[in-house]
Design a protein around this motif. Structure first.
Motif, PDB file in Angstrom:
ATOM      1  N   ILE A 223       8.893 -36.174  27.824  1.00 16.13           N
ATOM      2  CA  ILE A 223       9.401 -35.673  29.107  1.00 16.13           C
ATOM      3  C   ILE A 223      10.578 -36.540  29.567  1.00 16.13           C
ATOM      4  O   ILE A 223      11.623 -36.046  29.983  1.00 16.13           O
ATOM      5  CB  ILE A 223       8.274 -35.717  30.188  1.00 16.13           C
ATOM      6  CG1 ILE A 223       7.046 -34.941  29.711  1.00 16.13           C
ATOM      7  CG2 ILE A 223       8.784 -35.222  31.533  1.00 16.13           C
ATOM      8  CD1 ILE A 223       7.229 -33.470  29.507  1.00 16.13           C
TER       9      ILE A 223
ATOM     10  N   HIS B 225      -0.403 -31.033  24.459  1.00 21.11           N
ATOM     11  CA  HIS B 225      -0.132 -32.005  25.521  1.00 21.11           C
ATOM     12  C   HIS B 225       1.231 -32.643  25.210  1.00 21.11           C
ATOM     13  O   HIS B 225       1.480 -33.062  24.087  1.00 21.11           O
ATOM     14  CB  HIS B 225      -1.221 -33.071  25.574  1.00 21.11           C
ATOM     15  CG  HIS B 225      -0.847 -34.204  26.474  1.00 21.11           C
ATOM     16  ND1 HIS B 225      -0.825 -34.071  27.839  1.00 21.11           N
ATOM     17  CD2 HIS B 225      -0.418 -35.461  26.202  1.00 21.11           C
ATOM     18  CE1 HIS B 225      -0.419 -35.204  28.375  1.00 21.11           C
ATOM     19  NE2 HIS B 225      -0.169 -36.063  27.412  1.00 21.11           N
ATOM     20  N   HIS B 226       2.086 -32.701  26.206  1.00 17.37           N
ATOM     21  CA  HIS B 226       3.410 -33.268  25.982  1.00 17.37           C
ATOM     22  C   HIS B 226       3.453 -34.691  26.509  1.00 17.37           C
ATOM     23  O   HIS B 226       3.261 -34.916  27.707  1.00 17.37           O
ATOM     24  CB  HIS B 226       4.478 -32.403  26.662  1.00 17.37           C
ATOM     25  CG  HIS B 226       4.481 -31.006  26.160  1.00 17.37           C
ATOM     26  ND1 HIS B 226       4.885 -30.670  24.895  1.00 17.37           N
ATOM     27  CD2 HIS B 226       4.098 -29.848  26.744  1.00 17.37           C
ATOM     28  CE1 HIS B 226       4.763 -29.370  24.725  1.00 17.37           C
ATOM     29  NE2 HIS B 226       4.283 -28.841  25.818  1.00 17.37           N
TER      30      HIS B 226
ATOM     31  N   ALA C  73      14.992 -28.551  26.912  1.00 14.45           N
ATOM     32  CA  ALA C  73      13.631 -28.321  26.385  1.00 14.45           C
ATOM     33  C   ALA C  73      13.678 -27.431  25.145  1.00 14.45           C
ATOM     34  O   ALA C  73      12.962 -27.662  24.170  1.00 14.45           O
ATOM     35  CB  ALA C  73      12.750 -27.685  27.464  1.00 14.45           C
TER      36      ALA C  73
ATOM     37  N   ARG D   1       8.285 -30.640  32.073  1.00 12.72           N
ATOM     38  CA  ARG D   1       6.910 -30.386  31.610  1.00 12.72           C
ATOM     39  C   ARG D   1       6.520 -28.930  31.838  1.00 12.72           C
ATOM     40  O   ARG D   1       5.948 -28.283  30.966  1.00 12.72           O
ATOM     41  CB  ARG D   1       5.933 -31.331  32.324  1.00 12.72           C
ATOM     42  CG  ARG D   1       4.524 -31.270  31.732  1.00 12.72           C
ATOM     43  CD  ARG D   1       3.570 -32.196  32.458  1.00 12.72           C
ATOM     44  NE  ARG D   1       3.867 -33.601  32.276  1.00 12.72           N
ATOM     45  CZ  ARG D   1       3.575 -34.304  31.176  1.00 12.72           C
ATOM     46  NH1 ARG D   1       3.003 -33.712  30.162  1.00 12.72           N
ATOM     47  NH2 ARG D   1       3.872 -35.587  31.095  1.00 12.72           N
ATOM     48  N   GLN D   2       6.876 -28.412  33.000  1.00  5.64           N
ATOM     49  CA  GLN D   2       6.561 -27.000  33.279  1.00  5.64           C
ATOM     50  C   GLN D   2       7.307 -26.069  32.325  1.00  5.64           C
ATOM     51  O   GLN D   2       6.775 -25.050  31.891  1.00  5.64           O
ATOM     52  CB  GLN D   2       6.913 -26.651  34.724  1.00  5.64           C
ATOM     53  CG  GLN D   2       5.974 -27.261  35.738  1.00  5.64           C
ATOM     54  CD  GLN D   2       6.219 -26.733  37.156  1.00  5.64           C
ATOM     55  OE1 GLN D   2       6.594 -25.580  37.353  1.00  5.64           O
ATOM     56  NE2 GLN D   2       5.992 -27.574  38.142  1.00  5.64           N
TER      57      GLN D   2
ATOM     58  N   ASP E  47      11.613 -28.891  36.128  1.00  2.00           N
ATOM     59  CA  ASP E  47      10.484 -29.732  35.726  1.00  2.00           C
ATOM     60  C   ASP E  47      10.258 -29.501  34.227  1.00  2.00           C
ATOM     61  O   ASP E  47       9.692 -28.481  33.818  1.00  2.00           O
ATOM     62  CB  ASP E  47       9.250 -29.328  36.554  1.00  2.00           C
ATOM     63  CG  ASP E  47       8.039 -30.190  36.247  1.00  2.00           C
ATOM     64  OD1 ASP E  47       7.881 -30.616  35.075  1.00  2.00           O
ATOM     65  OD2 ASP E  47       7.241 -30.422  37.168  1.00  2.00           O
TER      66      ASP E  47
ATOM     67  N   LEU F 123       8.241 -26.759  29.221  1.00  2.00           N
ATOM     68  CA  LEU F 123       7.600 -26.847  27.900  1.00  2.00           C
ATOM     69  C   LEU F 123       6.276 -26.085  27.890  1.00  2.00           C
ATOM     70  O   LEU F 123       5.968 -25.370  26.938  1.00  2.00           O
ATOM     71  CB  LEU F 123       7.350 -28.314  27.527  1.00  2.00           C
ATOM     72  CG  LEU F 123       8.591 -29.176  27.277  1.00  2.00           C
ATOM     73  CD1 LEU F 123       8.165 -30.617  27.001  1.00  2.00           C
ATOM     74  CD2 LEU F 123       9.415 -28.641  26.119  1.00  2.00           C
ATOM     75  N   GLU F 124       5.500 -26.234  28.960  1.00  2.00           N
ATOM     76  CA  GLU F 124       4.195 -25.569  28.994  1.00  2.00           C
ATOM     77  C   GLU F 124       4.358 -24.054  29.022  1.00  2.00           C
ATOM     78  O   GLU F 124       3.621 -23.319  28.355  1.00  2.00           O
ATOM     79  CB  GLU F 124       3.381 -26.057  30.206  1.00  2.00           C
ATOM     80  CG  GLU F 124       2.836 -27.460  29.955  1.00  2.00           C
ATOM     81  CD  GLU F 124       2.085 -28.052  31.143  1.00  2.00           C
ATOM     82  OE1 GLU F 124       2.000 -27.397  32.204  1.00  2.00           O
ATOM     83  OE2 GLU F 124       1.587 -29.194  31.004  1.00  2.00           O
TER      84      GLU F 124
ATOM     85  N   GLU G 129       4.431 -38.401  27.871  1.00  2.00           N
ATOM     86  CA  GLU G 129       5.385 -38.882  28.881  1.00  2.00           C
ATOM     87  C   GLU G 129       6.752 -39.181  28.282  1.00  2.00           C
ATOM     88  O   GLU G 129       7.783 -38.897  28.871  1.00  2.00           O
ATOM     89  CB  GLU G 129       4.868 -40.182  29.521  1.00  2.00           C
ATOM     90  CG  GLU G 129       4.119 -40.084  30.818  1.00  2.00           C
ATOM     91  CD  GLU G 129       4.566 -38.975  31.745  1.00  2.00           C
ATOM     92  OE1 GLU G 129       5.748 -38.969  32.157  1.00  2.00           O
ATOM     93  OE2 GLU G 129       3.745 -38.111  32.065  1.00  2.00           O
TER      94      GLU G 129
END
Ligand SMILES: Cc1ncc(C[n+]2csc(CCOP(=O)(O)OP(=O)(O)O)c2C)c(N)n1
Length: 281
Positions: free
Chosen positions: A9, A3-4, A47, A219-220, A217, A222-223, A6
């Motif tokens: 990000i 889980h990253h 990232a 978060r996207q 994005d 990193l995921e 906030e």
């Protein structure tokens, strides 16, 4: 998958903005460079360099380091900015880009610039070298991963697919290809010049685990990078949808801004937009 938080990000978004500002500053200073394709990869490079990559700026030749190949080498203003922010270079040296005899050449040079893992500029070849680096890791028993960032125009190069076939033949799960799918190449829209769609299906048919994300994005991004690390039998392709010239209204989606430096007035406008002070259009 991790889980990253906030905060991470948020921090990476600030870094991406700073990298855009620095890249435009040195392009403007030098009077040449490639703003469009530099601005489109800011979140991806932020990232990678500021979270994901296993690297140590104090030891740029550390054998176990992850490798990053900017196969679309013309976007090096952004890469050099990241190297300066990450401590491979001083901020002063960033301003020597293109100086005769300097360490920052017009396109990335592995033999001159600390933190650069492949000399690039002639598009199409990053994946093949990435394949070689992955095979070398196997032979030497080194645990690094290899990341190759390619352009969408670059995906029109036949040699890129030779590299992809070879990666798939050897099941190189330590190889991650990221496609900066900004839809615009040197002189126009990709779909008009030589369409790539369905691009994700092309990668799947080359036996890559394939993910599609919004490349702005964080978060996207990193995921997707995390997910690539969980695949153990084949290489991964991340098709990252982006905007060429992202963040500067008059540069967005314009082939005109592929390889041209802004004049003083345009530069001032671009900086003010990136800082969030104004937005035209
Ligand atoms: C083999 C090769 N042919 C031509 C060029 C000249 N060139 C530099 S950038 C570019 C367009 C690349 O488009 P794309 O890969 O989509 O880059 P981006 O839009 O991300 O800047 C071209 C044709 C090159 N660098 N290498």
């Amino acid at each position: 998958m991790t889980h990253h938080p906030e905060k991470l990000i948020k921090d990476l978004n600030v870094i991406a903005r700073d990298l855009r500002l620095d890249a435009l500053e040195i392009i403007h200073e030098r009077g040449q460079g490639h703003p469009g394709g530099s601005l489109s990869v800011a979140e991806i490079i932020a990232a990678l360099y500021f979270h994901h990559l296993k690297i140590d700026p104090a030891r740029p030749e550390w054998p176990e380091r992850d490798r990053f190949i900017l196969s679309k080498g013309h976007a090096c203003a952004l890469l050099y900015s990241a190297l300066a922010h990450r401590g491979y270079l001083s901020k002063e040296e960033l301003h020597t880009w293109g100086h005769l005899g300097g360490r920052l050449q017009g396109h990335p040079d592995r033999l001159k610039t600390p933190g650069v893992d492949m000399t690039t500029g002639m598009e199409g070849h990053g994946i093949s070298v990435g394949v070689g680096l992955c095979l070398a890791a196997r032979v030497k028993g080194l645990g690094y991963r290899v990341y190759v960032l390619v352009g969408d125009g670059e995906c029109q190069c036949g040699v890129l697919w030779e590299g992809a076939m070879t990666a798939s033949k050897y099941g190189l799960s330590d190889l991650t290809v990221i496609v900066d799918y900004n839809g615009v190449q040197l002189d126009g829209p990709v779909r008009e010049i030589l369409p790539l769609d369905p691009l994700a299906e092309k990668w799947r048919s080359f036996n890559f685990a394939t993910l599609e994300i919004n490349g702005h994005d964080v978060r996207q991004v990193l995921e997707a990078l995390d997910m690539a690390g969980e695949i153990h039998d084949k290489p991964t392709a991340i098709v990252a949808h982006t905007t060429k010239g992202r963040g500067v209204s008059f540069m967005e989606n314009k082939a005109k801004w592929h390889g041209r430096a802004p004049n003083d007035e345009e530069y001032a406008q671009a900086i003010s937009e990136l800082k969030g002070e104004t937005r035209h259009g």
